[in-house]
Design an enzyme around this catalytic site. Structure first.
Site, PDB file in Angstrom:
ATOM      1  N   ARG A   1     -24.672   5.448  19.316  1.00 19.78           N
ATOM      2  CA  ARG A   1     -23.659   4.808  18.492  1.00 19.78           C
ATOM      3  C   ARG A   1     -24.130   4.476  17.083  1.00 19.78           C
ATOM      4  NH1 ARG A   1     -21.291  -0.118  21.854  1.00 19.78           N
ATOM      5  NH2 ARG A   1     -20.306  -0.500  19.834  1.00 19.78           N
TER       6      ARG A   1
ATOM      7  N   HIS B   1     -15.246  11.882  22.606  1.00 16.12           N
ATOM      8  CA  HIS B   1     -15.698  10.512  22.327  1.00 16.12           C
ATOM      9  C   HIS B   1     -14.737   9.510  22.958  1.00 16.12           C
ATOM     10  CE1 HIS B   1     -18.262   7.823  19.935  1.00 16.12           C
ATOM     11  NE2 HIS B   1     -17.179   7.091  19.708  1.00 16.12           N
TER      12      HIS B   1
ATOM     13  N   TYR C   1      -0.067   7.434   9.341  1.00 21.92           N
ATOM     14  CA  TYR C   1       0.412   7.581   7.975  1.00 21.92           C
ATOM     15  C   TYR C   1      -0.511   8.440   7.110  1.00 21.92           C
ATOM     16  CZ  TYR C   1       3.412   3.635   9.235  1.00 21.92           C
ATOM     17  OH  TYR C   1       4.312   2.818   9.845  1.00 21.92           O
TER      18      TYR C   1
END
Length: 824
Positions: free
Chosen positions: A43, A89, A132
């Protein structure tokens, strides 16, 4: 303490109770170690080879799998996030979208990996929702994944063992150094600064050619970080410490200039902020400082930032306060000056390590060597396989009638394959390929094509075999590919590196109306090779400092007074008035001042697009005439002291369309003028042959140029200096290269020659040859004439070595280790 567990109750006859005693401390330790391992390796920390965390690597890889190339249309970010989460993932869409947003932010990365369309946030605001915004790969990301289909890296299973993903990307870009990284793991963290791609690749290529290169050798190419938002880095000791040990600290400053807000009031205009500092945070800290009485002399802060002009914060100063003193206080109490802590922690062979600059470059270079070697082996196998099939096809075409007869008389495909192998001595792949052959491939034209392909395959196989057998050729290939990447994706440096911050007013004093006074006195105004302006604290001439400058080289100097004005001569033929008080004062030293304490020209002089400052000139009425030389070979002398009293800028030469000034220098009739052209011609002639003209005149012929050529340098020499036995005389420096190369990326070949080796010629002639071109060279990249010894510097002001003096005026040059930006 113990934990009790039991199996769920089943039928009475099958009920069995299991009680397990577990040490809670041992259980917590094991669970915590598993969690820490997951955070560190899966990570938070990037791989030193491609500079990517797992989530970033999976985003870039999946976008490549989706075909979201730079020449394709954008797609919704939500679609990318969904594909990455579903296939590679499974840790939630929020973490994936956050990583995708950072890969698209030009203020976070020096070379963004995602081409975003929509609101991807700012330093003060977050991005819009993924439904968006739209995204696709940037050109840099495409380079990161090139070659994945050629077995250049290992693939590992995804989380559910249904798909595979690359363990690391091929990474033709040194992403870890170019874009930096930030992450917090368990017990460790990483924070790496971005750098300039061209500089990093130049250092990597030097390391490929010289594996034993030291840190000092590499820092000639990478003098310091290059932040996405520009600004200035003040103090380079922390940078060197970080390059040596992997840990260090440096200070970043905003780019500012002092302008007239109104007719009687000045303001501080901020055009670049420190890395990851937003304008709203600065405004908030200024407001707090004014309320707490830490900051005085500020009346208002206006944010005029827009998309067309970029960042622009205007800090208005009260009448009677010294803007320089107010700026010093802003540096102390607001984020206009910030610190950056370098902690270069990355994964190397699966282990977290703290790496210096050399170690980071070594890891990436070795990775690229492995990638190119595996790619060459893959291509060799493919071409050998294809060559084998082409040989079988040629046999089939030569004996086509027998081939058809064998196939027609066979009972089935297996029998036909077996008989083809026995009759024509073919391998099984060749026989299978012939059975699947289309009849249209049996034409005479196809045979010609196959013979050409066979010859081409033989050449490629020989080339690949030679590369795999010769480590030197393999390294040369890796270095050439690095140069191609730098040429395609490199950009100029944005961040200015300063050894020190210079000096200025250190306190504002009381809040009364008395301004801080700076005494008037003689000083020298200085212009450096990298475009920094400064002034000395006294009238000691800095022009003969030579190699004693610690940083940068001196391009021009003029004697002035602290409260007087000097003129800045620009490439557009203008003379711009510059108040000397606006230039930072360099600290007094026993030797030569360090020019790194100056400010960029753009902070002091209002320039037009594409305009450059070439030299400084005195505006005194009794100052010597100013000689100008243009790229078209025009020369002119004009009285610089004849300045309009009511103007801040005015023209001093009428330029023809497409022409520009290349040099300016104050001269007398006893001096000589010098031109150097791009075709390596040097012309020297007396200044007395050029009569002074008015400001609007266009000058006269200076040097005769061939078609397509231009003048690179114009300057002057003093006969007094040539006759003085204590003076070392003048030197000529020429650097040759190729016109096809990207400017600023090729070192070229350099030659230093005594000026006396060049005979004088008449004005408007072609001069004499000053440099003999080597193979691959067809133009001069740079020319210079000045007092010896010359000093060469790189783009960031770092000193570069020069070869010994060559007495031959038309000899060839010596290859440079790095590109030269300026000579002084």
């Amino acid at each position: 303490m113990a934990r009790r567990t039991a199996t769920p109750p089943g039928p009475p006859e099958d009920f069995t109770e299991h009680i397990i005693d577990v040490d809670v401390s041992h259980e917590m330790q094991g669970s915590f170690l598993e969690y820490a391992y997951s955070v560190i390796y899966a990570r938070a920390l990037p791989d030193a080879r491609d500079g990517l965390k797992p989530v970033q690597r999976r985003i870039i890889f999946q976008m490549a799998e989706m075909g979201l190339r730079p020449d394709r249309a954008h797609v919704k970010s939500a679609r990318v996030v969904g594909d990455v989460m579903g296939k590679l993932h499974p840790h939630g869409d929020a973490s994936i979208y956050d990583a995708l947003v950072r890969l698209a932010q030009p203020f976070s990365l020096r070379l963004p990996m995602v081409d975003g369309h929509g609101n991807f946030g700012s330093l003060d605001d977050g991005p819009a929702a993924p439904r968006y915004t739209e995204a696709r790969q940037s050109p840099a990301a495409q380079v990161m994944t090139t070659g994945l289909d050629e077995d250049v890296v290992d693939f590992v299973p995804n989380y559910d063992n249904k798909l595979t993903q690359p363990e690391v990307l091929p990474a033709a870009i040194p992403n870890l150094l170019v874009n930096g990284a930030a992450g917090i793991a368990v017990g460790m963290a990483t924070n790496m600064a971005p750098h300039n791609l061209v500089e990093v690749i130049a250092a990597a290529r030097h390391l490929v050619a010289h594996p034993q290169a030291t840190l000092d050798d590499l820092m000639r190419f990478v003098p310091g970080p290059d932040l996405p938002t520009g600004g200035k880095i003040v103090g380079l000791d922390g940078v060197r410490e970080a390059y040596l040990t992997g840990r260090g600290q440096f200070r970043t400053r905003a780019t500012t200039r002092i302008e007239n807000v109104t007719a009687k009031r000045k303001g501080i205009v901020v055009t670049e902020l420190p890395y990851l500092v937003g304008p709203e945070r600065v405004i908030e800290k200024i407001s707090e400082g004014v309320k707490n009485k830490k900051l005085v002399g500020i009346t208002n802060v206006v944010d005029l930032t827009d998309r067309e002009h970029g960042l622009r914060l205007v800090i208005e100063i009260k009448t009677g306060f010294n803007p320089d003193a107010v700026l010093e206080q802003l540096y102390r109490f607001t984020p206009l000056e910030d610190s950056f802590n370098i902690n270069n922690v990355a994964l190397v062979d699966g282990q977290p390590r703290t790496l210096g600059l050399r170690e980071l470059l070594v890891v990436w270079v070795e990775h690229r060597i492995v990638v190119v070697r595996r790619r060459s082996a893959f291509r060799l196998a493919k071409r050998t396989e294809r060559q084998h099939l082409v040989e079988g096809l040629l046999i089939a075409i030569a004996d086509i009638d027998e081939i058809i007869q064998v196939i027609r008389t066979s009972d089935d495909a297996d029998a036909a394959r077996t008989r083809l192998r026995e009759v024509f001595d073919l391998s099984e792949p060749q026989a299978e390929y012939i059975l699947e052959l289309r009849l249209r491939r049996l034409t005479r034209f196809s045979r010609v094509e196959l013979e050409k392909e066979q010859a081409q395959l033989a050449l490629e196989i020989a080339e690949l075999t030679a590369i795999l057998a010769d480590d030197a050729r393999l390294r040369a290939m890796v270095s050439a590919e690095m140069a191609d990447v730098a040429r395609a994706h490199g950009t100029p440096r944005r961040t200015i590196l300063l050894d020190s911050a210079g000096t200025g007013a250190t306190s504002i004093g009381a809040t009364n109306a008395t301004p801080l006074q700076i005494e008037d006195g003689p000083c020298w105004a200085l212009l450096s090779g990298t475009g920094l302006l400064a002034r000395t604290g006294d009238d000691r001439a800095p022009t003969r400092a030579g190699d004693r400058h610690r940083h940068d080289a001196l391009r021009s100097s003029v004697l002035a007074t602290t409260r007087g004005d000097v003129g800045a001569v620009t490439s557009h033929g203008r003379l711009v008035r510059v108040p000397v008080l606006h230039l930072p004062a360099l600290p007094p030293t026993d030797g030569a001042p360090s020019l790194s304490g100056g400010v960029p020209v753009s902070e002091v002089v209002a320039l037009e697009p594409g305009e450059r400052v070439l030299a400084l000139a005195s505006l005194d009425a009794d100052a010597p005439t100013l000689a100008l030389g243009t790229a078209a070979g025009v020369v002119k002398r004009v009285a610089a002291g004849d300045a309009p009293a009511n103007k801040d800028a005015w023209e001093i030469i009428a330029l023809k369309p497409g022409d520009e000034v290349v040099g300016a220098v104050a001269v007398s009739d006893d001096d000589e003028l010098v031109f150097i052209s791009s075709e390596a011609a040097l012309l020297r002639f007396g200044a007395a042959t050029v009569r002074p003209q008015g400001r609007l005149a266009g000058g006269m012929a200076g040097i005769k140029l061939a078609a397509g050529q231009r003048a690179l340098f114009f300057g002057a020499t003093s006969t007094t200096a040539l006759d003085d036995e204590d003076e070392p005389g003048y030197a000529v420096v020429t650097i040759a290269g190729s016109q096809a190369a990207l400017p600023g990326t090729q070192p070229g070949s350099i030659k230093t020659t005594p000026f006396a080796a060049y005979p004088a010629k008449g004005r408007a002639t072609g001069g004499v040859r000053a440099h003999r071109f080597l193979r691959g060279e067809d133009t001069l990249l740079l020319g210079w004439v000045g007092l010896a010894p010359p000093r060469a510097t790189g783009a960031a002001g770092q000193p570069l070595p020069l070869p010994p003096v060559d007495p031959r005026r038309d000899g060839s040059g010596v290859t440079l280790p790095a590109p030269v930006h300026a000579i002084g």
